[in-house]
Design a protein around this motif. Sequence first.
Motif, PDB file in Angstrom:
ATOM      1  N   ALA A 298       0.743  -1.137   0.138  1.00 10.39           N
ATOM      2  CA  ALA A 298      -0.047  -0.039  -0.026  1.00 10.39           C
ATOM      3  C   ALA A 298       0.747   1.173   0.013  1.00 10.39           C
ATOM      4  CB  ALA A 298      -0.672  -0.139   1.128  1.00 10.39           C
ATOM      5  N   LEU A 299       2.217   1.095   0.283  1.00 14.30           N
ATOM      6  CA  LEU A 299       2.853   2.157   0.179  1.00 14.30           C
ATOM      7  C   LEU A 299       3.303   2.788  -0.922  1.00 14.30           C
ATOM      8  CD1 LEU A 299       5.859   1.096   3.038  1.00 14.30           C
ATOM      9  CD2 LEU A 299       3.748   2.808   3.179  1.00 14.30           C
ATOM     10  N   ARG A 300       3.055   1.826  -2.101  1.00 15.58           N
ATOM     11  CA  ARG A 300       3.590   2.221  -3.469  1.00 15.58           C
ATOM     12  C   ARG A 300       2.324   2.011  -4.510  1.00 15.58           C
ATOM     13  NH1 ARG A 300       7.645   5.096  -2.942  1.00 15.58           N
ATOM     14  NH2 ARG A 300       9.385   4.020  -2.344  1.00 15.58           N
ATOM     15  N   ILE A 301       1.370   1.067  -4.161  1.00 17.76           N
ATOM     16  CA  ILE A 301       0.330   0.983  -5.068  1.00 17.76           C
ATOM     17  C   ILE A 301      -1.072   0.855  -3.955  1.00 17.76           C
ATOM     18  CG2 ILE A 301       1.527  -0.429  -6.727  1.00 17.76           C
ATOM     19  CD1 ILE A 301       0.471  -2.937  -5.484  1.00 17.76           C
ATOM     20  N   GLY A 302      -2.277   0.848  -4.668  1.00 19.42           N
ATOM     21  CA  GLY A 302      -3.503   0.892  -4.201  1.00 19.42           C
ATOM     22  C   GLY A 302      -3.641  -0.283  -3.204  1.00 19.42           C
ATOM     23  N   PRO A 303      -4.507  -0.280  -2.206  1.00 20.49           N
ATOM     24  CA  PRO A 303      -4.465  -1.066  -1.194  1.00 20.49           C
ATOM     25  C   PRO A 303      -5.746  -2.434  -1.867  1.00 20.49           C
ATOM     26  CG  PRO A 303      -5.913   0.745  -0.533  1.00 20.49           C
ATOM     27  CD  PRO A 303      -5.052   1.188  -1.763  1.00 20.49           C
ATOM     28  N   THR A 304      -6.256  -2.010  -2.954  1.00 22.64           N
ATOM     29  CA  THR A 304      -7.227  -2.924  -3.407  1.00 22.64           C
ATOM     30  C   THR A 304      -6.678  -4.203  -4.192  1.00 22.64           C
ATOM     31  OG1 THR A 304      -8.106  -1.710  -5.421  1.00 22.64           O
ATOM     32  CG2 THR A 304      -9.073  -1.233  -3.053  1.00 22.64           C
ATOM     33  N   PRO A 305      -7.191  -5.363  -4.520  1.00 20.71           N
ATOM     34  CA  PRO A 305      -6.485  -6.087  -5.541  1.00 20.71           C
ATOM     35  C   PRO A 305      -6.561  -5.547  -6.826  1.00 20.71           C
ATOM     36  CG  PRO A 305      -7.718  -7.073  -3.829  1.00 20.71           C
ATOM     37  CD  PRO A 305      -8.005  -5.704  -3.444  1.00 20.71           C
ATOM     38  N   ALA A 306      -7.720  -4.671  -7.194  1.00 25.01           N
ATOM     39  CA  ALA A 306      -7.793  -4.224  -8.738  1.00 25.01           C
ATOM     40  C   ALA A 306      -6.795  -3.224  -8.842  1.00 25.01           C
ATOM     41  CB  ALA A 306      -9.125  -3.679  -9.029  1.00 25.01           C
ATOM     42  N   ASP A 307      -6.283  -2.328  -8.037  1.00 26.83           N
ATOM     43  CA  ASP A 307      -5.279  -1.347  -7.947  1.00 26.83           C
ATOM     44  C   ASP A 307      -3.977  -2.125  -7.926  1.00 26.83           C
ATOM     45  OD1 ASP A 307      -7.152   0.851  -7.654  1.00 26.83           O
ATOM     46  OD2 ASP A 307      -6.519   0.851  -5.381  1.00 26.83           O
ATOM     47  N   ALA A 308      -3.749  -3.281  -7.389  1.00 29.09           N
ATOM     48  CA  ALA A 308      -2.420  -3.804  -7.540  1.00 29.09           C
ATOM     49  C   ALA A 308      -2.257  -4.642  -8.880  1.00 29.09           C
ATOM     50  CB  ALA A 308      -2.541  -5.083  -6.428  1.00 29.09           C
ATOM     51  N   HIS A 309      -3.357  -5.223  -9.271  1.00 28.29           N
ATOM     52  CA  HIS A 309      -3.436  -5.979 -10.501  1.00 28.29           C
ATOM     53  C   HIS A 309      -2.960  -4.810 -11.834  1.00 28.29           C
ATOM     54  CE1 HIS A 309      -5.966  -9.270  -9.075  1.00 28.29           C
ATOM     55  NE2 HIS A 309      -4.866  -9.488  -8.622  1.00 28.29           N
ATOM     56  N   GLU A 310      -3.352  -3.675 -11.625  1.00 27.45           N
ATOM     57  CA  GLU A 310      -3.329  -2.587 -12.512  1.00 27.45           C
ATOM     58  C   GLU A 310      -2.096  -1.893 -12.559  1.00 27.45           C
ATOM     59  OE1 GLU A 310      -5.037   1.889 -13.394  1.00 27.45           O
ATOM     60  OE2 GLU A 310      -6.539   0.204 -13.101  1.00 27.45           O
ATOM     61  N   GLN A 311      -1.305  -2.062 -11.396  1.00 26.65           N
ATOM     62  CA  GLN A 311      -0.087  -1.302 -11.236  1.00 26.65           C
ATOM     63  C   GLN A 311       1.187  -2.355 -10.975  1.00 26.65           C
ATOM     64  OE1 GLN A 311      -0.366   1.821  -8.192  1.00 26.65           O
ATOM     65  NE2 GLN A 311      -2.395   2.000  -8.748  1.00 26.65           N
ATOM     66  N   THR A 312       0.823  -3.553 -11.144  1.00 30.94           N
ATOM     67  CA  THR A 312       2.195  -4.366 -11.217  1.00 30.94           C
ATOM     68  C   THR A 312       2.386  -5.149 -12.411  1.00 30.94           C
ATOM     69  OG1 THR A 312       0.851  -6.251  -9.996  1.00 30.94           O
ATOM     70  CG2 THR A 312       2.040  -4.726  -8.514  1.00 30.94           C
ATOM     71  N   VAL A 313       3.506  -5.701 -12.672  1.00 38.25           N
ATOM     72  CA  VAL A 313       3.670  -6.605 -13.676  1.00 38.25           C
ATOM     73  C   VAL A 313       4.347  -7.867 -13.493  1.00 38.25           C
ATOM     74  CG1 VAL A 313       3.729  -4.670 -15.501  1.00 38.25           C
ATOM     75  CG2 VAL A 313       5.695  -5.633 -14.452  1.00 38.25           C
ATOM     76  N   VAL A 314       4.132  -8.758 -13.998  1.00 30.21           N
ATOM     77  CA  VAL A 314       4.801 -10.451 -14.041  1.00 30.21           C
ATOM     78  C   VAL A 314       5.686 -10.405 -15.188  1.00 30.21           C
ATOM     79  CG1 VAL A 314       4.585 -12.534 -13.494  1.00 30.21           C
ATOM     80  CG2 VAL A 314       2.680 -10.814 -12.664  1.00 30.21           C
ATOM     81  N   ILE A 315       6.885 -10.846 -15.130  1.00 30.00           N
ATOM     82  CA  ILE A 315       7.938 -10.958 -16.196  1.00 30.00           C
ATOM     83  C   ILE A 315       8.719 -12.251 -15.867  1.00 30.00           C
ATOM     84  CG2 ILE A 315       9.660  -9.981 -17.465  1.00 30.00           C
ATOM     85  CD1 ILE A 315       8.960  -7.166 -16.503  1.00 30.00           C
ATOM     86  N   ALA A 316       8.868 -13.064 -16.849  1.00 32.41           N
ATOM     87  CA  ALA A 316       9.412 -14.313 -16.849  1.00 32.41           C
ATOM     88  C   ALA A 316      10.934 -14.288 -17.479  1.00 32.41           C
ATOM     89  CB  ALA A 316       8.684 -15.534 -17.583  1.00 32.41           C
ATOM     90  N   MET A 317      11.672 -14.844 -16.971  1.00 31.65           N
ATOM     91  CA  MET A 317      13.149 -14.624 -17.516  1.00 31.65           C
ATOM     92  C   MET A 317      13.234 -15.844 -18.510  1.00 31.65           C
ATOM     93  SD  MET A 317      15.621 -13.239 -14.651  1.00 31.65           S
ATOM     94  CE  MET A 317      16.980 -12.621 -15.748  1.00 31.65           C
ATOM     95  N   ILE A 318      13.984 -15.606 -19.369  1.00 31.15           N
ATOM     96  CA  ILE A 318      14.283 -16.635 -20.527  1.00 31.15           C
ATOM     97  C   ILE A 318      15.847 -16.607 -20.439  1.00 31.15           C
ATOM     98  CG2 ILE A 318      14.308 -17.522 -22.867  1.00 31.15           C
ATOM     99  CD1 ILE A 318      11.400 -17.174 -21.500  1.00 31.15           C
ATOM    100  N   GLU A 319      16.586 -17.560 -19.635  1.00 30.57           N
ATOM    101  CA  GLU A 319      18.040 -17.810 -19.360  1.00 30.57           C
ATOM    102  C   GLU A 319      18.465 -19.175 -19.698  1.00 30.57           C
ATOM    103  OE1 GLU A 319      19.124 -14.499 -16.177  1.00 30.57           O
ATOM    104  OE2 GLU A 319      18.021 -16.426 -15.343  1.00 30.57           O
ATOM    105  N   THR A 320      17.558 -20.138 -20.155  1.00 27.28           N
ATOM    106  CA  THR A 320      17.976 -21.527 -20.418  1.00 27.28           C
ATOM    107  C   THR A 320      17.375 -22.192 -21.712  1.00 27.28           C
ATOM    108  OG1 THR A 320      15.968 -22.434 -19.523  1.00 27.28           O
ATOM    109  CG2 THR A 320      17.732 -22.021 -17.969  1.00 27.28           C
ATOM    110  N   ALA A 321      18.076 -23.150 -22.150  1.00 29.66           N
ATOM    111  CA  ALA A 321      17.766 -23.808 -23.291  1.00 29.66           C
ATOM    112  C   ALA A 321      16.366 -24.277 -23.343  1.00 29.66           C
ATOM    113  CB  ALA A 321      18.556 -24.881 -23.873  1.00 29.66           C
ATOM    114  N   GLU A 322      15.873 -24.945 -22.052  1.00 29.90           N
ATOM    115  CA  GLU A 322      14.542 -25.274 -21.959  1.00 29.90           C
ATOM    116  C   GLU A 322      13.383 -23.969 -21.814  1.00 29.90           C
ATOM    117  OE1 GLU A 322      11.664 -27.679 -18.893  1.00 29.90           O
ATOM    118  OE2 GLU A 322      13.785 -27.044 -18.028  1.00 29.90           O
ATOM    119  N   GLY A 323      13.727 -23.052 -21.342  1.00 26.65           N
ATOM    120  CA  GLY A 323      13.035 -21.762 -21.468  1.00 26.65           C
ATOM    121  C   GLY A 323      12.790 -21.351 -22.865  1.00 26.65           C
ATOM    122  N   LEU A 324      13.935 -21.400 -23.629  1.00 25.70           N
ATOM    123  CA  LEU A 324      13.886 -20.912 -25.115  1.00 25.70           C
ATOM    124  C   LEU A 324      13.062 -21.882 -25.750  1.00 25.70           C
ATOM    125  CD1 LEU A 324      14.938 -19.175 -27.430  1.00 25.70           C
ATOM    126  CD2 LEU A 324      16.944 -20.518 -27.719  1.00 25.70           C
TER     127      LEU A 324
END
Length: 152
Positions: free
Chosen positions: A24-50
């Motif tokens: 809540a210090l950085r993003i809103g306290p509601t789930p909808a606010d959190a979903h709107e203001q955060t991102v999920v990023i996956a790293m591609i660092e292995t042959a399997e990931g590729l």
Amino acid sequence: AADAVAAVRYPPLGRRSYGPMRSALRIGPTPADAHEQTVVIAMIETAEGLDQVAAICATPGLDGIYVGPSDLRIGLGGATPNDPALDGEFEAALVTVREAAAAAGIAAGIHNPDGASAARRLAEGFTFATVASDLVHLEQAASGHLAAARAK
């Protein structure tokens, strides 16, 4: 990738527990606010990931992928992170990553050692690029200050 999305999103989109004190210090306290203001990023660092990059990019709720170039080069069989024998295969892998992200409508990012490299990767079609790391920036700034202090 699905587990990462679930860990970041509140129900019904994920399984994150509700405890908005710190967030809540950085993003809103509601789930909808959190979903709107955060991102999920996956790293591609292995042959399997590729190998699985298209499936990873198609994960519902995933916002982007990010290439760790040194680890990906090693994961592809490089003896070192800068092994020139892997240049062709590595560049082809980057095309695969960018195309998979574009097809899924998500961002594709890559780490870079400097601004010129970042500009190159952005021109190639990556949607975001880091420019070195905090440690590199700190070392360069400290070296510059030390050189100025020692100058006559």
